[in-house]
Design a protein around this motif. Structure first.
Motif, PDB file in Angstrom:
ATOM      1  N   LYS A   1       9.165  11.015   4.172  1.00 29.28           N
ATOM      2  CA  LYS A   1       8.746  11.666   2.784  1.00 29.28           C
ATOM      3  C   LYS A   1       7.907  12.857   3.429  1.00 29.28           C
ATOM      4  O   LYS A   1       7.518  13.321   4.380  1.00 29.28           O
ATOM      5  CB  LYS A   1       6.790  10.752   2.290  1.00 29.28           C
ATOM      6  CG  LYS A   1       6.357  11.054   1.322  1.00 29.28           C
ATOM      7  CD  LYS A   1       4.968  10.258   0.902  1.00 29.28           C
ATOM      8  CE  LYS A   1       4.983  10.244  -0.744  1.00 29.28           C
ATOM      9  NZ  LYS A   1       4.898   9.230  -1.326  1.00 29.28           N
TER      10      LYS A   1
ATOM     11  N   GLY B   1       3.103   5.478 -11.093  1.00 28.40           N
ATOM     12  CA  GLY B   1       2.978   7.004 -10.863  1.00 28.40           C
ATOM     13  C   GLY B   1       3.106   7.122  -9.188  1.00 28.40           C
ATOM     14  O   GLY B   1       2.116   8.084  -8.069  1.00 28.40           O
ATOM     15  N   ASN B   2       4.006   7.128  -8.618  1.00 27.33           N
ATOM     16  CA  ASN B   2       4.798   7.813  -7.450  1.00 27.33           C
ATOM     17  C   ASN B   2       5.874   8.314  -7.284  1.00 27.33           C
ATOM     18  O   ASN B   2       6.506   8.248  -7.946  1.00 27.33           O
ATOM     19  CB  ASN B   2       4.825   6.446  -6.494  1.00 27.33           C
ATOM     20  CG  ASN B   2       3.885   5.132  -5.589  1.00 27.33           C
ATOM     21  OD1 ASN B   2       3.354   5.365  -5.386  1.00 27.33           O
ATOM     22  ND2 ASN B   2       3.589   4.541  -6.801  1.00 27.33           N
ATOM     23  N   GLU B   3       5.296   9.243  -6.359  1.00 22.37           N
ATOM     24  CA  GLU B   3       6.365  10.141  -5.988  1.00 22.37           C
ATOM     25  C   GLU B   3       7.791   9.357  -4.760  1.00 22.37           C
ATOM     26  O   GLU B   3       7.411   8.621  -4.075  1.00 22.37           O
ATOM     27  CB  GLU B   3       6.072  11.398  -4.755  1.00 22.37           C
ATOM     28  CG  GLU B   3       5.198  12.047  -5.662  1.00 22.37           C
ATOM     29  CD  GLU B   3       4.976  13.191  -4.540  1.00 22.37           C
ATOM     30  OE1 GLU B   3       5.788  14.079  -3.814  1.00 22.37           O
ATOM     31  OE2 GLU B   3       3.180  13.898  -5.231  1.00 22.37           O
TER      32      GLU B   3
ATOM     33  N   PRO C   1       1.243  -0.920   0.100  1.00 22.87           N
ATOM     34  CA  PRO C   1       0.252   0.187   0.268  1.00 22.87           C
ATOM     35  C   PRO C   1       1.366   1.016  -0.234  1.00 22.87           C
ATOM     36  O   PRO C   1      -0.260   2.116  -0.460  1.00 22.87           O
ATOM     37  CB  PRO C   1      -0.644  -0.364   1.214  1.00 22.87           C
ATOM     38  CG  PRO C   1       0.210  -0.929   2.177  1.00 22.87           C
ATOM     39  CD  PRO C   1       0.638  -1.518   1.316  1.00 22.87           C
TER      40      PRO C   1
ATOM     41  N   VAL D   1       1.636   0.687 -11.027  1.00 18.90           N
ATOM     42  CA  VAL D   1       1.713   1.238  -9.712  1.00 18.90           C
ATOM     43  C   VAL D   1       2.949   2.054  -9.397  1.00 18.90           C
ATOM     44  O   VAL D   1       2.796   3.384  -8.457  1.00 18.90           O
ATOM     45  CB  VAL D   1       1.183  -0.295  -8.679  1.00 18.90           C
ATOM     46  CG1 VAL D   1       2.040   0.464  -7.180  1.00 18.90           C
ATOM     47  CG2 VAL D   1      -0.004  -0.250  -8.384  1.00 18.90           C
TER      48      VAL D   1
ATOM     49  N   PHE E   1       3.269   2.429  -2.326  1.00 14.02           N
ATOM     50  CA  PHE E   1       3.830   2.043  -3.235  1.00 14.02           C
ATOM     51  C   PHE E   1       2.165   2.047  -4.348  1.00 14.02           C
ATOM     52  O   PHE E   1       2.313   2.642  -5.789  1.00 14.02           O
ATOM     53  CB  PHE E   1       4.858   2.022  -3.929  1.00 14.02           C
ATOM     54  CG  PHE E   1       5.629   2.255  -3.653  1.00 14.02           C
ATOM     55  CD1 PHE E   1       6.526   2.850  -4.618  1.00 14.02           C
ATOM     56  CD2 PHE E   1       5.946   1.403  -2.100  1.00 14.02           C
ATOM     57  CE1 PHE E   1       7.866   3.560  -3.698  1.00 14.02           C
ATOM     58  CE2 PHE E   1       7.478   1.667  -1.627  1.00 14.02           C
ATOM     59  CZ  PHE E   1       8.091   2.961  -2.569  1.00 14.02           C
ATOM     60  N   ASN E   2       0.754   1.444  -3.856  1.00 13.63           N
ATOM     61  CA  ASN E   2      -0.036   1.237  -4.415  1.00 13.63           C
ATOM     62  C   ASN E   2      -0.912   2.539  -4.303  1.00 13.63           C
ATOM     63  O   ASN E   2      -2.287   2.025  -4.030  1.00 13.63           O
ATOM     64  CB  ASN E   2      -0.418  -0.129  -4.048  1.00 13.63           C
ATOM     65  CG  ASN E   2      -1.645  -0.557  -5.585  1.00 13.63           C
ATOM     66  OD1 ASN E   2      -2.147   0.386  -5.924  1.00 13.63           O
ATOM     67  ND2 ASN E   2      -1.915  -1.677  -5.623  1.00 13.63           N
ATOM     68  N   HIS E   3      -0.877   3.777  -3.684  1.00 13.64           N
ATOM     69  CA  HIS E   3      -1.584   4.940  -3.189  1.00 13.64           C
ATOM     70  C   HIS E   3      -2.643   3.730  -2.551  1.00 13.64           C
ATOM     71  O   HIS E   3      -3.832   4.816  -2.417  1.00 13.64           O
ATOM     72  CB  HIS E   3      -2.834   5.393  -4.470  1.00 13.64           C
ATOM     73  CG  HIS E   3      -1.519   5.414  -5.544  1.00 13.64           C
ATOM     74  ND1 HIS E   3      -1.182   7.148  -5.527  1.00 13.64           N
ATOM     75  CD2 HIS E   3      -1.458   4.902  -6.822  1.00 13.64           C
ATOM     76  CE1 HIS E   3       0.099   6.518  -7.000  1.00 13.64           C
ATOM     77  NE2 HIS E   3      -0.554   6.204  -7.602  1.00 13.64           N
ATOM     78  N   GLY E   4      -2.145   3.546  -1.292  1.00  9.13           N
ATOM     79  CA  GLY E   4      -2.986   2.984  -0.162  1.00  9.13           C
ATOM     80  C   GLY E   4      -4.353   1.716  -0.291  1.00  9.13           C
ATOM     81  O   GLY E   4      -4.113   1.631   0.954  1.00  9.13           O
ATOM     82  N   SER E   5      -4.064   1.005  -1.516  1.00 10.99           N
ATOM     83  CA  SER E   5      -4.773   0.089  -2.163  1.00 10.99           C
ATOM     84  C   SER E   5      -4.428  -1.307  -1.125  1.00 10.99           C
ATOM     85  O   SER E   5      -2.988  -1.761  -1.308  1.00 10.99           O
ATOM     86  CB  SER E   5      -4.557  -0.425  -3.364  1.00 10.99           C
ATOM     87  OG  SER E   5      -5.190  -1.281  -3.713  1.00 10.99           O
TER      88      SER E   5
END
Length: 190
Positions: free
Chosen positions: A140, A107-109, A83, A104, A85-89
């Motif tokens: 972060k 699309g990550n900072e 989660p 996945v 790196f998977n936008h909390g999923s």
């Protein structure tokens, strides 16, 4: 009675040969046998443990610096539940799912950095496979331009190819349930 390997089923207390050592209560064991405290591991085992720690560090460096570069460390059949790196999923991803691991990671900072919390525990699954379990802290930048620490637990499994490269087969990351993390979240909301 001695065997071809020099082992015996004789329970008498004979003096050990040079390839055996005495271990309490008149029990004789081979000097090459791995001990419970981690001493006397064979060379392959030592290399596997060292490689596991090294490759896990390299993976997290890639995930923090440029997440899409971490694909180089992953097997074609790699599966991941991460989660962070998977936008909390909490949905598992692979190269065949939608979104895929590549989607996945793109699309990550990047994170500012990471720190292993304690020493990772390593177990050899096979001669050419290892698994690690550990806690990690990732750093972060927040919207208020502060540095936030995110604590997580992680389990990774690696296998070695015929060319001696280590590839990630599976990774499971979960947010850590620490008492400190509640206080940090309260600070971020202010």
């Amino acid at each position: 009675m001695p065997t071809v390997l020099g082992l015996t089923t004789d329970t008498s207390t004979k003096k050990p040969t040079s390839s055996a050592a005495k271990m309490g209560n008149d029990t004789w064991v081979s000097k090459n046998k791995p001990m419970a405290n981690g001493e006397r591991l064979n060379t392959i085992s030592k290399r596997n443990h060292a490689a596991a720690l090294e490759i896990e560090t390299l993976l997290w460096r890639a995930l923090c610096d440029k997440p899409e570069k971490a694909k180089e460390y992953m097997a074609d059949d790699c599966i991941m539940l991460n989660p962070l790196f998977n936008h909390g999923s909490n949905e598992p991803v692979s190269k065949q799912t939608d979104p895929s691991i590549e989607d996945v990671l793109k699309g990550n900072e990047p994170y500012l950095g990471f720190k292993f919390m304690g020493d990772p525990l390593v177990v050899e699954v096979d001669l050419m496979a290892v698994s690690l379990v550990y806690k990690i802290a990732l750093f972060k930048r927040t919207r208020k331009n502060r540095v936030a620490e995110i604590k997580a637990t992680c389990m990774s499994s690696w296998r070695q190819t015929a060319g001696a490269d280590w590839l990630l087969c599976a990774q499971h990351v979960a947010y850590a349930d620490d008492e400190d993390s509640d206080e940090e979240e309260d600070d971020d909301e202010e």
